[in-house]
Design a protein around this motif. Structure first.
Motif, PDB file in Angstrom:
ATOM      1  N   GLN A 227       0.947  -1.067  -0.120  1.00 29.43           N
ATOM      2  CA  GLN A 227       0.041   0.046   0.119  1.00 29.43           C
ATOM      3  C   GLN A 227       0.696   1.206   0.058  1.00 29.43           C
ATOM      4  O   GLN A 227       0.506   2.133  -0.709  1.00 29.43           O
ATOM      5  N   VAL A 228       1.944   1.205   0.827  1.00 30.40           N
ATOM      6  CA  VAL A 228       2.861   2.422   0.786  1.00 30.40           C
ATOM      7  C   VAL A 228       3.313   2.544  -0.483  1.00 30.40           C
ATOM      8  O   VAL A 228       3.495   3.786  -1.032  1.00 30.40           O
ATOM      9  N   ALA A 229       3.932   1.502  -1.277  1.00 30.82           N
ATOM     10  CA  ALA A 229       4.443   1.684  -2.579  1.00 30.82           C
ATOM     11  C   ALA A 229       3.611   2.274  -3.589  1.00 30.82           C
ATOM     12  O   ALA A 229       3.805   3.278  -4.081  1.00 30.82           O
ATOM     13  N   ALA A 230       2.135   1.609  -3.458  1.00 32.34           N
ATOM     14  CA  ALA A 230       1.341   2.037  -4.466  1.00 32.34           C
ATOM     15  C   ALA A 230       0.842   3.661  -4.320  1.00 32.34           C
ATOM     16  O   ALA A 230       0.902   4.587  -5.078  1.00 32.34           O
ATOM     17  N   LEU A 231       0.647   4.057  -2.896  1.00 34.95           N
ATOM     18  CA  LEU A 231       0.402   5.573  -2.741  1.00 34.95           C
ATOM     19  C   LEU A 231       1.526   6.384  -3.044  1.00 34.95           C
ATOM     20  O   LEU A 231       1.360   7.539  -3.424  1.00 34.95           O
ATOM     21  N   THR A 232       2.672   6.035  -2.546  1.00 34.47           N
ATOM     22  CA  THR A 232       3.983   6.785  -3.162  1.00 34.47           C
ATOM     23  C   THR A 232       3.951   6.964  -4.554  1.00 34.47           C
ATOM     24  O   THR A 232       4.317   7.966  -5.054  1.00 34.47           O
ATOM     25  N   ARG A 233       3.603   5.771  -5.198  1.00 35.02           N
ATOM     26  CA  ARG A 233       3.588   6.140  -6.736  1.00 35.02           C
ATOM     27  C   ARG A 233       2.359   6.904  -7.232  1.00 35.02           C
ATOM     28  O   ARG A 233       2.771   7.880  -7.942  1.00 35.02           O
ATOM     29  N   GLU A 234       1.199   6.941  -6.614  1.00 32.13           N
ATOM     30  CA  GLU A 234       0.384   7.763  -6.861  1.00 32.13           C
ATOM     31  C   GLU A 234       0.500   9.235  -6.467  1.00 32.13           C
ATOM     32  O   GLU A 234       0.419  10.336  -7.302  1.00 32.13           O
ATOM     33  N   LEU A 235       1.311   9.434  -5.265  1.00 35.30           N
ATOM     34  CA  LEU A 235       1.715  10.623  -4.800  1.00 35.30           C
ATOM     35  C   LEU A 235       2.631  11.370  -5.943  1.00 35.30           C
ATOM     36  O   LEU A 235       2.535  12.558  -6.250  1.00 35.30           O
ATOM     37  N   THR A 236       3.614  10.569  -6.282  1.00 35.40           N
ATOM     38  CA  THR A 236       4.835  11.028  -7.391  1.00 35.40           C
ATOM     39  C   THR A 236       4.044  11.516  -8.715  1.00 35.40           C
ATOM     40  O   THR A 236       4.336  12.432  -9.093  1.00 35.40           O
ATOM     41  N   ALA A 237       3.181  10.551  -8.958  1.00 31.09           N
ATOM     42  CA  ALA A 237       2.386  11.222 -10.076  1.00 31.09           C
ATOM     43  C   ALA A 237       1.664  12.422 -10.183  1.00 31.09           C
ATOM     44  O   ALA A 237       1.501  13.280 -10.914  1.00 31.09           O
ATOM     45  N   LEU A 238       1.115  12.543  -9.073  1.00 26.08           N
ATOM     46  CA  LEU A 238       0.211  13.671  -8.617  1.00 26.08           C
ATOM     47  C   LEU A 238       1.158  15.147  -8.598  1.00 26.08           C
ATOM     48  O   LEU A 238       0.784  16.148  -8.986  1.00 26.08           O
ATOM     49  N   GLN A 239       2.140  14.721  -7.929  1.00 24.40           N
ATOM     50  CA  GLN A 239       3.234  15.888  -7.816  1.00 24.40           C
ATOM     51  C   GLN A 239       3.750  16.326  -9.224  1.00 24.40           C
ATOM     52  O   GLN A 239       3.860  17.452  -9.298  1.00 24.40           O
ATOM     53  N   ILE A 240       3.938  15.344 -10.027  1.00 26.26           N
ATOM     54  CA  ILE A 240       4.506  15.694 -11.458  1.00 26.26           C
ATOM     55  C   ILE A 240       3.212  16.452 -11.955  1.00 26.26           C
ATOM     56  O   ILE A 240       3.603  17.447 -12.744  1.00 26.26           O
ATOM     57  N   GLU A 241       2.182  15.832 -11.976  1.00 29.52           N
ATOM     58  CA  GLU A 241       0.911  16.579 -12.502  1.00 29.52           C
ATOM     59  C   GLU A 241       0.703  17.925 -12.046  1.00 29.52           C
ATOM     60  O   GLU A 241       0.576  19.013 -12.769  1.00 29.52           O
ATOM     61  N   ARG A 242       0.954  18.025 -10.833  1.00 29.69           N
ATOM     62  CA  ARG A 242       1.232  19.683  -9.807  1.00 29.69           C
ATOM     63  C   ARG A 242       1.730  20.640 -10.596  1.00 29.69           C
ATOM     64  O   ARG A 242       1.700  21.595 -11.109  1.00 29.69           O
ATOM     65  N   ARG A 243       3.260  20.041 -10.843  1.00 34.02           N
ATOM     66  CA  ARG A 243       4.434  20.814 -11.501  1.00 34.02           C
ATOM     67  C   ARG A 243       3.979  21.299 -13.139  1.00 34.02           C
ATOM     68  O   ARG A 243       4.130  22.611 -13.415  1.00 34.02           O
ATOM     69  N   VAL A 244       3.303  20.255 -13.807  1.00 37.57           N
ATOM     70  CA  VAL A 244       3.000  20.649 -14.959  1.00 37.57           C
ATOM     71  C   VAL A 244       1.606  21.534 -14.984  1.00 37.57           C
ATOM     72  O   VAL A 244       1.832  22.576 -15.781  1.00 37.57           O
ATOM     73  N   LEU A 245       0.917  21.381 -14.182  1.00 36.95           N
ATOM     74  CA  LEU A 245      -0.381  22.442 -14.035  1.00 36.95           C
ATOM     75  C   LEU A 245       0.105  23.739 -13.641  1.00 36.95           C
ATOM     76  O   LEU A 245      -0.355  24.736 -14.203  1.00 36.95           O
ATOM     77  N   ASP A 246       1.234  23.902 -12.764  1.00 31.76           N
ATOM     78  CA  ASP A 246       1.890  25.244 -12.386  1.00 31.76           C
ATOM     79  C   ASP A 246       2.146  25.959 -13.593  1.00 31.76           C
ATOM     80  O   ASP A 246       2.060  27.113 -13.660  1.00 31.76           O
ATOM     81  N   GLN A 247       3.058  25.210 -14.262  1.00 29.38           N
ATOM     82  CA  GLN A 247       3.548  25.717 -15.652  1.00 29.38           C
ATOM     83  C   GLN A 247       2.515  26.004 -16.585  1.00 29.38           C
ATOM     84  O   GLN A 247       2.481  27.341 -17.263  1.00 29.38           O
ATOM     85  N   ARG A 248       1.164  25.596 -16.518  1.00 26.81           N
ATOM     86  CA  ARG A 248       0.163  25.785 -17.723  1.00 26.81           C
ATOM     87  C   ARG A 248      -0.343  26.855 -17.158  1.00 26.81           C
ATOM     88  O   ARG A 248      -0.914  27.906 -17.662  1.00 26.81           O
ATOM     89  N   ILE A 249      -0.544  27.307 -15.694  1.00 30.60           N
ATOM     90  CA  ILE A 249      -1.013  28.316 -15.113  1.00 30.60           C
ATOM     91  C   ILE A 249      -0.066  29.646 -15.315  1.00 30.60           C
ATOM     92  O   ILE A 249      -0.573  30.693 -15.829  1.00 30.60           O
ATOM     93  N   ARG A 250       1.057  29.519 -15.400  1.00 27.53           N
ATOM     94  CA  ARG A 250       2.122  30.563 -15.630  1.00 27.53           C
ATOM     95  C   ARG A 250       1.708  31.015 -17.013  1.00 27.53           C
ATOM     96  O   ARG A 250       1.905  32.281 -17.326  1.00 27.53           O
ATOM     97  N   SER A 251       1.791  30.102 -17.936  1.00 23.23           N
ATOM     98  CA  SER A 251       1.525  30.413 -19.259  1.00 23.23           C
ATOM     99  C   SER A 251       0.394  30.933 -19.551  1.00 23.23           C
ATOM    100  O   SER A 251       0.242  31.961 -20.428  1.00 23.23           O
ATOM    101  N   ALA A 252      -0.667  30.724 -19.003  1.00 21.64           N
ATOM    102  CA  ALA A 252      -1.956  31.116 -19.150  1.00 21.64           C
ATOM    103  C   ALA A 252      -2.017  32.574 -18.517  1.00 21.64           C
ATOM    104  O   ALA A 252      -2.716  33.443 -19.130  1.00 21.64           O
ATOM    105  N   GLU A 253      -1.181  32.989 -17.468  1.00 18.92           N
ATOM    106  CA  GLU A 253      -1.199  34.293 -17.036  1.00 18.92           C
ATOM    107  C   GLU A 253      -0.321  35.109 -17.857  1.00 18.92           C
ATOM    108  O   GLU A 253      -0.852  36.302 -18.060  1.00 18.92           O
ATOM    109  N   GLN A 254       0.717  34.571 -18.533  1.00 21.93           N
ATOM    110  CA  GLN A 254       1.134  35.453 -19.504  1.00 21.93           C
ATOM    111  C   GLN A 254       0.327  35.819 -20.635  1.00 21.93           C
ATOM    112  O   GLN A 254       0.683  36.657 -21.152  1.00 21.93           O
ATOM    113  N   ARG A 255      -0.422  34.624 -21.355  1.00 19.96           N
ATOM    114  CA  ARG A 255      -1.184  35.046 -22.425  1.00 19.96           C
ATOM    115  C   ARG A 255      -2.181  35.926 -21.977  1.00 19.96           C
ATOM    116  O   ARG A 255      -2.662  36.932 -22.814  1.00 19.96           O
ATOM    117  N   LEU A 256      -2.673  35.759 -20.681  1.00 15.32           N
ATOM    118  CA  LEU A 256      -3.750  36.821 -20.283  1.00 15.32           C
ATOM    119  C   LEU A 256      -3.151  38.336 -20.306  1.00 15.32           C
ATOM    120  O   LEU A 256      -3.769  39.256 -20.737  1.00 15.32           O
TER     121      LEU A 256
END
Length: 195
Positions: A148-177
């Protein structure tokens, strides 16, 4: 029993209709239609809002002064139809009813849409942060098995990567705005339109 249901349904209907009234009896009686129109315009309310006011005041036998209302609404729209407001409204997720006219209206809509894109991405980020928090809570709760720890850690890692990508998308959207707003301000300025 069925009569009780009918009475309850009628009471609920009355309460719902009363809560939908756009103006109170006191506001209808005061009849400051220019101010009411101004407030509706400054809030970017659609032109048909006056129908809701007329319906609310008709319950008290009070007519609406359409001419004063429209004068006030036009003045209020001059406050509302500014590009800074388009950005603010879009970024806060407020709906735009297409109330601004001409070139300014088109520019307002484009800036509002760019602001709305930032808002939508920020909503996604908040939802993602909730998922991350929930996953962390699962890791801390009880005694998870190593699997369970291994599965949750993988899930958390994937979510944190997705968050970094989303942060970048927000910065890009703010620049476009920002770029969209600058472009629209320049275009309106060249056309001699206050923005």
């Amino acid at each position: 029993m069925s009569r009780l249901l009918v009475v309850c349904a009628a009471l609920c209907a009355v309460l719902v209709l009363a809560s939908c009234a756009t103006l109170s009896q006191e506001q209808c009686e005061a009849g400051d239609w220019r101010a009411i129109g101004f407030n509706d315009g400054a809030d970017g309310r659609p032109a048909d809002r006056i129908s809701s006011h007329a319906q609310a005041c008709s319950e008290y036998g009070i007519p609406v002064d359409s001419a004063l209302y429209q004068t006030g609404r036009t003045e209020g729209l001059r406050v509302y139809c500014r590009l800074a407001n388009a950005e603010r409204q879009g970024r806060s997720g407020e709906r735009y009813y297409g109330v601004c006219q001409g070139e300014l209206g088109a520019a307002f809509a484009r800036v509002h849409a760019a602001g709305e894109e930032v808002y939508d991405l920020e909503v996604d980020l908040n939802n993602l942060d909730s998922e991350i928090d929930a996953t962390l809570a699962q890791l801390r709760r009880g005694n998870p098995t190593p699997e369970q720890v291994a599965a949750l850690t993988r899930e958390l890692t994937a979510l944190q990567i997705e968050r970094r990508v989303l942060d970048q998308r927000i910065r890009s959207a703010e620049q476009r705005l920002s770029a969209q707003r600058r472009q629209e301000e320049i275009g309106l300025s060249l056309a001699g339109i206050a923005s």
